[in-house]
Every structure is written in structure tokens, then in C-alpha cells.
Design an enzyme around this catalytic site. Structure first.
Site, PDB file in Angstrom:
ATOM      1  N   LEU A 105       0.893  -1.433  -0.047  1.00 21.04           N
ATOM      2  CA  LEU A 105      -0.111   0.057   0.049  1.00 21.04           C
ATOM      3  C   LEU A 105       0.792   1.333  -0.060  1.00 21.04           C
ATOM      4  CD1 LEU A 105      -2.606  -1.021   2.617  1.00 21.04           C
ATOM      5  CD2 LEU A 105      -3.009  -1.142   0.133  1.00 21.04           C
ATOM      6  N   SER A 106       0.098   2.272   0.040  1.00 25.64           N
ATOM      7  CA  SER A 106       0.975   3.669  -0.468  1.00 25.64           C
ATOM      8  C   SER A 106       1.849   3.918   0.803  1.00 25.64           C
ATOM      9  CB  SER A 106       0.296   4.764  -0.383  1.00 25.64           C
ATOM     10  OG  SER A 106      -0.541   5.112   0.580  1.00 25.64           O
ATOM     11  N   GLU A 107       1.269   3.406   2.141  1.00 26.40           N
ATOM     12  CA  GLU A 107       2.137   3.549   3.412  1.00 26.40           C
ATOM     13  C   GLU A 107       1.669   2.248   4.162  1.00 26.40           C
ATOM     14  OE1 GLU A 107       4.379   5.740   3.941  1.00 26.40           O
ATOM     15  OE2 GLU A 107       3.593   7.339   2.740  1.00 26.40           O
ATOM     16  N   THR A 108       2.623   1.658   5.106  1.00 27.44           N
ATOM     17  CA  THR A 108       2.537   0.854   6.177  1.00 27.44           C
ATOM     18  C   THR A 108       2.966   1.434   7.606  1.00 27.44           C
ATOM     19  OG1 THR A 108       2.359  -1.142   4.731  1.00 27.44           O
ATOM     20  CG2 THR A 108       2.815  -1.298   6.938  1.00 27.44           C
TER      21      THR A 108
END
Length: 269
Positions: A42-45
Site C-alpha cells: 500500500l502507499s504506506e504501512t
């Protein structure tokens, strides 16, 4: 260990911006953190662990894209606060120690969460060579957003130009430190938002980020100066969309939104 995927800056599943969230006892080595973020893709974790009592923060917090660690992330912070409050790990305001400083997240009575982030300093800059060609659109103005965000804030003529944008994302890679935020005033403010935006971050492995909280630390001062109001609402996204309420408080910007957990599972690694 338990892993959640939370859609942030939305009140319904499969919209807003999804973030992975892992609550840990401590941070493993960076290679493991980066590998998990790449796997989640995902774009951020976000990764968080509790800190000793009586310190300036309650939790340590880090954010990774599929390819790199970043200094600041709004939607994954909102997602982490949502997980901590939902799990009963914390009550009231929670303070995070992050690379960009101390951040806080406060639950609201209506179920939303308000983040307290540093305001991004804006510096007007010339239109970089190749930017209009890469975007495929005329540019009204360009601002640098400072070290922690590291984006170019690019004003386009109108909302239609933002919504219809189909940029050459590969060509955007070398035009800024992190990415490019495009924005314009809302065509119809009666629809419930004051400005629109989209964010493209190929330099950190994200072609388009649906709803970028950190970008609103630059969007808030930009549009507050234009509209002469401290409280605004931003609408961001292309295929997925979400809403961020902003309140400018000098060198701090408050970002308010909702979140919903869509996956709650186990990481076997």
C-alpha cells in the site's frame, strides 16, 4: 502478529486511503520493516510501539512506502490512531514520536480523529522545466513545501483540470523530492469542500496516492491565504477519494477525518 488495513479519511470501506498498521513491542531491523511494507504494497504501512510513561510521547511511529521510509504521513497516522482507540490501547489524545517531530491524534465526539501536524513552509518557485509537459496541463503557480513533505504544490486553473489529469508519472519522478501535489479551488463550494487536490509520488514508489494527509499541511496554508479562512475542507483523489478537514493554527495544522478497518488478520513472518 496482528496486522490491520485501515481506510483513512473516509467513513466507508474501499474508499479513502488504505494503510497497513502493525502494533509492535519494539521496532525490528529496518530491512524487516521495509519487507513488510513491500509485501503489504500500500502507499504506506505504519509501525508503532509504546514508549515509557512520562515521556514527551506515548508511542513511537514510523511509516514505510513499498520502497522507502518517509518523514511524514497523515493517513497512516490517522489509521494508527484509529487502531489504538478501537483496540482500547489508548484513550483520549495519543502522542507519537516520529521523524518529523511530536504529532498528536485526538478522537472527536462524532467519531472522527484530529491530527496535529507541523505546517509546511511554502516558498514560491519558478515552474520547473518539463512540469507542464509531464502533467499535460497549464500551471498557474508552483510552491516548494519544505523538507519534511518535500513536494511541489502545483496550482492548476480549475477543478476540472485537476480531476481530468492523466500525467506522465515517470516524468514527474525527478521534479521534486517526494512528489507533486496538484490543486485548484472547488468549482462548487456548496458541494461541501473548498479545494480539490491529487498527489503523485513516483519517486517513493506511489504513482498516485488517494488521500494524502501530509500534503494538506501545505494545502491548508496555501488555500487559507487565498480564502482568508482558517477552517477549510479539502477533497482529494482520482479513482479513490476522501475528505480532509483542515484548520490552520500558525506553525501547526489540524487535519480531521474518519477511518474504518477493512482487514484484521495475522502476519506470519
Amino acid at each position: 502478529m496482528r496486522i490491520r488495513i485501515v481506510d483513512a479519511f473516509t467513513d466507508r470501506p474501499f474508499s479513502g486511503n488504505p494503510a497497513g498498521v502493525l502494533i509492535l513491542d519494539s521496532f525490528p531491523d529496518d530491512r524487516w520493516l521495509q519487507s513488510v511494507a513491500a509485501e503489504v504494497n500500500l502507499s504506506e504501512t505504519a509501525f508503532a510501539h509504546p514508549l515509557p510513561a512520562d515521556g514527551e510521547a506515548d508511542w513511537a511511529l514510523r511509516w514505510f512506502t513499498p520502497t522507502t521510509e518517509v518523514d511524514m504521513c497523515g493517513h497512516a497516522t490517522l489509521a494508527t490512531a484509529h487502531v489504538l482507540h478501537s483496540a482500547g490501547e489508548t484513550h483520549g489524545t495519543v502522542r507519537f514520536a516520529a521523524r518529523c517531530g511530536i504529532l498528536s491524534a485526538t478522537p472527536e465526539e462524532d467519531g472522527a480523529v484530529t491530527l496535529d501536524f507541523p505546517t509546511s513552509p511554502l516558498t514560491a518557485v519558478p515552474v520547473p522545466d518539463g512540469l507542464e509537459k509531464a502533467l499535460g496541463a497549464a500551471v498557474v503557480s508552483v510552491h516548494d513545501t519544505g523538507a519534511h513533505v518535500g513536494d511541489l504544490l502545483v496550482e492548476l486553473p480549475d477543478e476540472a483540470a485537476v480531476r481530468s489529469l492523466a500525467p506522465d508519472v515517470a516524468a514527474l519522478t525527478h521534479l521534486s523530492g517526494r512528489g507533486v501535489i496538484v490543486t485548484a479551488a472547488a468549482a462548487r463550494p456548496a458541494h461541501g469542500y473548498d479545494f480539490v487536490s491529487r498527489g503523485f509520488f513516483p519517486a517513493v514508489g506511489i504513482d498516485e496516492d488517494p488521500v494524502t494527509g501530509s500534503a494538506h499541511t501545505a494545502l491548508a496554508p496555501f488555500w487559507s491565504a487565498r480564502f482568508g479562512r482558517e477552517d477549510l475542507t479539502g477533497f482529494q483523489g482520482g479513482a479513490r477519494t476522501g475528505v480532509v478537514r483542515t484548520r490552520l493554527r500558525g506553525d501547526r495544522t489540524l487535519l480531521t477525518g474518519r477511518a474504518v478497518t477493512v482487514v484484521d488478520g495475522e502476519l506470519n513472518a
